[in-house]
Design a protein around this motif. Structure first.
Motif, PDB file in Angstrom:
ATOM      1  N   ASP A 196       0.826  -1.212   0.000  1.00 52.38           N
ATOM      2  CA  ASP A 196       0.000   0.000   0.000  1.00 52.38           C
ATOM      3  C   ASP A 196       0.859   1.261   0.000  1.00 52.38           C
ATOM      4  N   ARG A 197       1.959   1.231   0.729  1.00 52.34           N
ATOM      5  CA  ARG A 197       2.846   2.395   0.756  1.00 52.34           C
ATOM      6  C   ARG A 197       3.493   2.628  -0.615  1.00 52.34           C
ATOM      7  N   ILE A 198       3.916   1.541  -1.257  1.00 54.59           N
ATOM      8  CA  ILE A 198       4.549   1.681  -2.575  1.00 54.59           C
ATOM      9  C   ILE A 198       3.542   2.236  -3.582  1.00 54.59           C
ATOM     10  N   VAL A 199       2.341   1.670  -3.606  1.00 58.74           N
ATOM     11  CA  VAL A 199       1.311   2.143  -4.533  1.00 58.74           C
ATOM     12  C   VAL A 199       0.950   3.598  -4.237  1.00 58.74           C
ATOM     13  N   GLY A 200       0.838   3.922  -2.960  1.00 61.47           N
ATOM     14  CA  GLY A 200       0.521   5.299  -2.598  1.00 61.47           C
ATOM     15  C   GLY A 200       1.590   6.272  -3.054  1.00 61.47           C
ATOM     16  N   ARG A 201       2.851   5.869  -2.912  1.00 58.57           N
ATOM     17  CA  ARG A 201       3.936   6.745  -3.353  1.00 58.57           C
ATOM     18  C   ARG A 201       3.906   6.942  -4.869  1.00 58.57           C
ATOM     19  N   LEU A 202       3.657   5.847  -5.625  1.00 63.15           N
ATOM     20  CA  LEU A 202       3.568   5.962  -7.075  1.00 63.15           C
ATOM     21  C   LEU A 202       2.388   6.837  -7.495  1.00 63.15           C
ATOM     22  N   TYR A 203       1.283   6.700  -6.786  1.00 62.37           N
ATOM     23  CA  TYR A 203       0.112   7.517  -7.122  1.00 62.37           C
ATOM     24  C   TYR A 203       0.398   8.999  -6.894  1.00 62.37           C
ATOM     25  N   ARG A 204       1.040   9.299  -5.773  1.00 63.12           N
ATOM     26  CA  ARG A 204       1.356  10.703  -5.490  1.00 63.12           C
ATOM     27  C   ARG A 204       2.330  11.266  -6.532  1.00 63.12           C
ATOM     28  N   ALA A 205       3.321  10.445  -6.942  1.00 62.93           N
ATOM     29  CA  ALA A 205       4.256  10.901  -7.966  1.00 62.93           C
ATOM     30  C   ALA A 205       3.539  11.143  -9.292  1.00 62.93           C
ATOM     31  N   SER A 206       2.637  10.247  -9.672  1.00 65.07           N
ATOM     32  CA  SER A 206       1.879  10.420 -10.913  1.00 65.07           C
ATOM     33  C   SER A 206       0.983  11.652 -10.842  1.00 65.07           C
ATOM     34  N   VAL A 238      -5.717  23.629 -32.751  1.00 65.79           N
ATOM     35  CA  VAL A 238      -6.636  22.510 -32.514  1.00 65.79           C
ATOM     36  C   VAL A 238      -5.849  21.224 -32.259  1.00 65.79           C
ATOM     37  N   GLY A 239      -4.766  21.027 -33.028  1.00 63.64           N
ATOM     38  CA  GLY A 239      -3.931  19.848 -32.813  1.00 63.64           C
ATOM     39  C   GLY A 239      -3.296  19.840 -31.435  1.00 63.64           C
ATOM     40  N   VAL A 240      -2.817  21.017 -30.991  1.00 61.92           N
ATOM     41  CA  VAL A 240      -2.224  21.117 -29.646  1.00 61.92           C
ATOM     42  C   VAL A 240      -3.256  20.767 -28.586  1.00 61.92           C
ATOM     43  N   THR A 241      -4.479  21.284 -28.765  1.00 63.73           N
ATOM     44  CA  THR A 241      -5.532  21.018 -27.777  1.00 63.73           C
ATOM     45  C   THR A 241      -5.863  19.537 -27.721  1.00 63.73           C
ATOM     46  N   SER A 242      -5.915  18.903 -28.888  1.00 62.72           N
ATOM     47  CA  SER A 242      -6.223  17.474 -28.914  1.00 62.72           C
ATOM     48  C   SER A 242      -5.160  16.667 -28.180  1.00 62.72           C
ATOM     49  N   ARG A 243      -3.888  16.998 -28.439  1.00 62.98           N
ATOM     50  CA  ARG A 243      -2.816  16.286 -27.732  1.00 62.98           C
ATOM     51  C   ARG A 243      -2.902  16.504 -26.228  1.00 62.98           C
ATOM     52  N   PHE A 244      -3.193  17.740 -25.850  1.00 62.96           N
ATOM     53  CA  PHE A 244      -3.285  18.048 -24.411  1.00 62.96           C
ATOM     54  C   PHE A 244      -4.398  17.225 -23.747  1.00 62.96           C
ATOM     55  N   VAL A 245      -5.543  17.134 -24.417  1.00 66.35           N
ATOM     56  CA  VAL A 245      -6.668  16.382 -23.851  1.00 66.35           C
ATOM     57  C   VAL A 245      -6.298  14.917 -23.702  1.00 66.35           C
ATOM     58  N   ARG A 246      -5.609  14.341 -24.745  1.00 64.40           N
ATOM     59  CA  ARG A 246      -5.215  12.927 -24.663  1.00 64.40           C
ATOM     60  C   ARG A 246      -4.216  12.695 -23.544  1.00 64.40           C
ATOM     61  N   GLN A 247      -3.215  13.571 -23.421  1.00 64.10           N
ATOM     62  CA  GLN A 247      -2.196  13.400 -22.370  1.00 64.10           C
ATOM     63  C   GLN A 247      -2.813  13.526 -20.988  1.00 64.10           C
ATOM     64  N   THR A 248      -3.714  14.481 -20.845  1.00 62.01           N
ATOM     65  CA  THR A 248      -4.364  14.662 -19.542  1.00 62.01           C
ATOM     66  C   THR A 248      -5.172  13.429 -19.165  1.00 62.01           C
ATOM     67  N   THR A 249      -5.876  12.881 -20.143  1.00 66.16           N
ATOM     68  CA  THR A 249      -6.695  11.684 -19.889  1.00 66.16           C
ATOM     69  C   THR A 249      -5.822  10.509 -19.499  1.00 66.16           C
ATOM     70  N   ILE A 250      -4.717  10.307 -20.231  1.00 68.84           N
ATOM     71  CA  ILE A 250      -3.806   9.187 -19.925  1.00 68.84           C
ATOM     72  C   ILE A 250      -3.185   9.370 -18.544  1.00 68.84           C
ATOM     73  N   SER A 251      -2.757  10.594 -18.221  1.00 67.42           N
ATOM     74  CA  SER A 251      -2.115  10.843 -16.926  1.00 67.42           C
ATOM     75  C   SER A 251      -3.067  10.551 -15.784  1.00 67.42           C
ATOM     76  N   ARG A 252      -4.305  10.996 -15.913  1.00 69.68           N
ATOM     77  CA  ARG A 252      -5.266  10.775 -14.834  1.00 69.68           C
ATOM     78  C   ARG A 252      -5.645   9.308 -14.702  1.00 69.68           C
ATOM     79  N   THR A 253      -5.624   8.617 -15.838  1.00 72.72           N
ATOM     80  CA  THR A 253      -5.909   7.192 -15.771  1.00 72.72           C
ATOM     81  C   THR A 253      -4.792   6.444 -15.046  1.00 72.72           C
TER      82      THR A 253
END
Length: 379
Positions: free
Chosen positions: A298-308, A364-379
């Protein structure tokens, strides 16, 4: 016989003291009509007072008055008020030692009190031998013994006798528990447990000491060390009924003893005691290690989550400027489209040839990339 159990002065006082609290006096020292009838058969005031006092002390705490014992003022005042006497009337009591003994004999005959001797003592010794396994401490067993004496109207023996009885009972109970556990251990398991005291890890410490050196970690290296210990302990084929009928506090006591001993000290113990401690420690450490590994995970997962989460927040902050430019471009294109519509200009021409079109597509291309990166990061 040496005393194995010694009650502190506070513990001894709690068991054998005369009550002084008003609630305890009302509970234990209130005299009934039958009591008053027996008391009034004594002619003189000081004898009535002394007889009543001895009766109260026999009931609680369950002992006899010691010669010359100092009686608390709260006790003498409470009894005197029920008898219509004063505390001074007690001063002449037992000027003759025979009077005190005669009153005690009468109380035993009238109320059925018996001394701690003969069959009554044998019954109580058998009772305390059985009760010792469930007792959690020396004081606990002494308190149970005193309560049983009160229930059976057995006059309490001296404090040294109580301590000696409790000590003997506790030692015997401990030996019975150790024998019970040891006899459930197979010869093969006994041999494997013996290796804990012989085998070493890295030529430095015995397996027995190595196994008990664990704590919650915060990285994969710590998790691997914990897993090594757990996998080693899982090799032992411990019987399912190893601790059946053994009180939990006895298991805890055996584990604590094992955690205090080093290998040399364990080897010097009697065989049954040594086997019982090794088996209990193996079972308890296995359970504890599983809990510690889960907490480490749990500590390891918690640390990885906080880093992400920190990385995600950083990326969001970096893209804020691009988002603002994109929204501004949307506003510019929207204004151009509305203006063209008002002028009657064909929209296809505006979109294809307008000076902001290339910039619009880029943003528009920049915005699309930003939305994809944000979605992946939060996932």
């Amino acid at each position: 016989m040496p005393r194995r159990v010694t009650l502190t002065d506070r513990q001894r006082e709690a068991l054998l003291h005369l009550p002084v609290d008003q609630g305890e006096l009302l509970r234990h020292y209130t005299l009934s009509d039958e009591d008053l009838g027996h008391i009034r058969q004594r002619r003189r005031a000081h004898n009535r007072f002394g007889f009543a006092l001895q009766l109260c002390v026999l009931r609680y705490p369950g002992r006899v008055l010691a010669p010359g014992e100092l009686i608390p003022a709260q006790v003498s005042d409470f009894i005197a008020a029920q008898l219509g006497l004063t505390s001074d009337d007690l001063l002449l009591y037992a000027a003759r030692e025979e009077t005190r003994h005669e009153h005690l004999a009468d109380l035993r005959r009238i109320y059925g009190y018996r001394s701690f001797s003969g069959r009554g003592a044998r019954d109580l010794r058998e009772w305390i031998a059985r009760e010792a396994e469930a007792a959690t401490s020396n004081e606990d067993l002494a308190r149970r013994f005193v309560a049983e004496c009160r229930r059976t109207r057995t006059i309490l023996p001296g404090s040294s006798t109580i301590e000696r009885l409790c000590a003997d009972a506790l030692v015997e109970a401990e030996r019975r528990i150790e024998d019970l556990i040891a006899h459930r251990i197979t010869p093969t398991l006994s041999e494997n447990l013996a290796h804990l005291l012989e085998d070493t890890v890295d030529g430095r410490v015995t397996r027995f000491v190595w196994l008990r050196q664990f704590e919650v970690g915060a990285n994969s290296a710590a998790a691997n060390r914990l897993m090594d210990r757990l996998e080693y302990l899982q090799r032992f084929d411990l019987p399912a009924d190893l601790l059946d009928g053994v009180p939990a506090h006895r298991v805890t006591r055996l584990r604590r003893q094992g955690e205090r001993y080093y290998a040399d000290g364990m080897r010097d113990l009697p065989e049954d005691r040594r086997l019982a401690i090794l088996a209990v420690c193996t079972l308890e450490w296995r359970s504890s290690l599983a809990d510690v590994i889960v907490e480490t995970h749990d500590r390891i997962v918690g640390r990885l989550y906080r880093a992400s989460e920190r990385l995600c927040n950083t990326r969001i902050a970096d893209e804020k400027a691009a988002v603002r430019d994109t929204l501004k471009s949307f506003a510019e294109i929207g204004g151009a489209l509305l203006g063209a519509q008002d002028d009657g200009t064909a929209l296809d021409g505006i979109i294809a040839t307008g000076p902001g079109w290339e910039r619009f597509r880029t943003l528009v291309g920049v915005t699309s990339r930003f939305v994809r990166q944000t979605t992946i990061s939060r996932t």
